[in-house]
Design a protein around this motif. Sequence first.
Motif, PDB file in Angstrom:
ATOM      1  N   HIS A 236      -4.569  10.706  -0.829  1.00 26.20           N
ATOM      2  CA  HIS A 236      -3.724   9.521  -0.638  1.00 26.20           C
ATOM      3  C   HIS A 236      -4.606   8.264  -0.566  1.00 26.20           C
ATOM      4  CE1 HIS A 236      -0.853   6.727   1.040  1.00 26.20           C
ATOM      5  NE2 HIS A 236       0.100   7.602   0.758  1.00 26.20           N
ATOM      6  N   PRO A 237      -4.156   7.168  -1.192  1.00 28.95           N
ATOM      7  CA  PRO A 237      -4.955   5.937  -1.161  1.00 28.95           C
ATOM      8  C   PRO A 237      -5.321   5.469   0.244  1.00 28.95           C
ATOM      9  CG  PRO A 237      -3.234   5.747  -2.806  1.00 28.95           C
ATOM     10  CD  PRO A 237      -2.984   7.046  -2.078  1.00 28.95           C
TER      11      PRO A 237
ATOM     12  N   HIS B 229       0.841  -1.206   0.000  1.00 30.16           N
ATOM     13  CA  HIS B 229       0.000   0.000   0.000  1.00 30.16           C
ATOM     14  C   HIS B 229       0.880   1.261   0.000  1.00 30.16           C
ATOM     15  CE1 HIS B 229      -2.976   2.959   1.203  1.00 30.16           C
ATOM     16  NE2 HIS B 229      -3.909   2.062   0.948  1.00 30.16           N
TER      17      HIS B 229
ATOM     18  N   TRP C  20      -7.795  -0.312  -3.388  1.00 29.98           N
ATOM     19  CA  TRP C  20      -8.172   1.069  -3.694  1.00 29.98           C
ATOM     20  C   TRP C  20      -7.818   1.464  -5.134  1.00 29.98           C
ATOM     21  CZ3 TRP C  20      -4.250   3.752  -5.734  1.00 29.98           C
ATOM     22  CH2 TRP C  20      -2.976   3.134  -5.605  1.00 29.98           C
TER      23      TRP C  20
ATOM     24  N   SER D 198      -7.990   8.580  -5.928  1.00 34.75           N
ATOM     25  CA  SER D 198      -6.767   8.318  -5.168  1.00 34.75           C
ATOM     26  C   SER D 198      -5.473   8.631  -5.905  1.00 34.75           C
ATOM     27  CB  SER D 198      -6.723   6.835  -4.754  1.00 34.75           C
ATOM     28  OG  SER D 198      -7.876   6.477  -4.032  1.00 34.75           O
ATOM     29  N   THR D 199      -5.548   8.861  -7.208  1.00 36.12           N
ATOM     30  CA  THR D 199      -4.320   9.152  -7.948  1.00 36.12           C
ATOM     31  C   THR D 199      -4.530  10.351  -8.870  1.00 36.12           C
ATOM     32  OG1 THR D 199      -4.851   7.721  -9.835  1.00 36.12           O
ATOM     33  CG2 THR D 199      -3.658   6.710  -8.001  1.00 36.12           C
TER      34      THR D 199
END
Lengths: 273, 273
Positions: free
Chosen positions: B145-146, A145, A184, B156-157
């Motif tokens: 952030h994931p 992660h 995620w 998340s990105t």
Amino acid sequence: MEMIGSTDRLSLNQITTERWTLQEAVEGCARAGIGWIAPWRNRVAEAGLARSRQLIQDAGLRVSSLCRGGMFPAATASEREARIEDNRRAIEEAAELGAEVLVLVCGPSGTKDIAEARKQVQEGIERLVPYAREHGVKLGIEPLHPMYAAERSVISTLSQANTLAEQFDRQDVGVVVDVFHVWWDPQLYPEIERAGERILGFHVSDWIVPTPDMLLGRGMMGDGVIEIRKIRHAVEAAGYRGPIEVEIFNRQIWDQPGDDVIALMKNRYLEHV
Amino acid sequence: MEMIGSTDRLSLNQITTERWTLQEAVEGCARAGIGWIAPWRNRVAEAGLARSRQLIQDAGLRVSSLCRGGMFPAATASEREARIEDNRRAIEEAAELGAEVLVLVCGPSGTKDIAEARKQVQEGIERLVPYAREHGVKLGIEPLHPMYAAERSVISTLSQANTLAEQFDRQDVGVVVDVFHVWWDPQLYPEIERAGERILGFHVSDWIVPTPDMLLGRGMMGDGVIEIRKIRHAVEAAGYRGPIEVEIFNRQIWDQPGDDVIALMKNRYLEHV
């Protein structure tokens, strides 16, 4: 919910019963009818390598993987060399224990330069491949992660792990998919498909909300938000039919009697994996 | 180390001095010669919208962004509709305060279905764009952030934020780059280049090791492992010349007197950003 129907592929990653010695974990698996175990190197060292092998063999267990090699980046060349040496020992241990796969947790950067650290990971794996091949051990790159990027692994996505693995022969290097690390990721399903036969391991646990701790906050399957079965189906569609390890870092679970944890793990595996 | 040489672009994101009211934060910026502020909606509501505007204007400050809109996914249609209504209020507030950008923290999933939640984010933004355009406010998608995927944002990105933003006119929707959220990403630099003129904000802080807390563990610039200046150069090469917000969630920093935090922030900005 559809049931996986059997625990034939279920493997106890030893960290899930963190207080148990290797002998206790092996005996716990045998009592519960679990056929696979993933030992940790520190517990193997504690029991002794030859005796570890004997314990596992006598109980009729198979080894799904050895945890773990990796930790390649370091600030100096001599430190990096020491890491390579340690990885050679890990390969020898995996071979001795009959583990087909050595899991690689690739390590954090030794400096602020994360791009350089990623190069050092690739160089480290290049150095190990011939030795691993000689010993009949595959290297499984496990993306961790992104919250562990600073302290445990500069390999943070399955895409990155795939790109790295593809530098090598598929007989030598593959990837390990752990739902906790990758759930995620918006690119998860295409990257599982891309990994295909390079998938060397599949790990399950859950992401609990709120997350009690960055390191020790993983949950038992079913206690969190991860679509575990959907990910299992994708991993199987990509061709993976190997053992499924339950790997849980969680203080509350560690504080429970190991036999209780294993009983719960079996039920949750049947229900949620 | 090369110095940025000026604090002209430095903006105080109000959460960095979490205990201060809006008036106290405005006065603190004025005392320290900081020209930009990013207020939070709860603090604006506390002071009153018209009075907030007046306070900021009288102090000669400009508003770099309003924090925050978003939180689109929810389990029911009526809940999602309520979120849209709340976002409309946020757009009105941003317009009233003279903020060019409303930052979107897109929200966690209302169910286990993260793909569905991502669709709900896109639908939410589609619903808001006309209203935002009418009010002269741009929507800035901030990937988080994931580790916040389950509780704060299914975006998340930067890659994901770019893909989402590209569904819309560049006058309407862009992205916000926060080093804390994206520093680990192996695709960071190509995605910053891809974002180009869609970059609507740049936030700085640091990732400290060990990380004391998932939410309140951000560090002051220079105290962690992020290559902040390298990321700033990339953001500038992509075309961004706007304000740079310091946004720090950290209990220890919050417990210090605001003026001390601002003084430290200025020094660290000159040295590390």
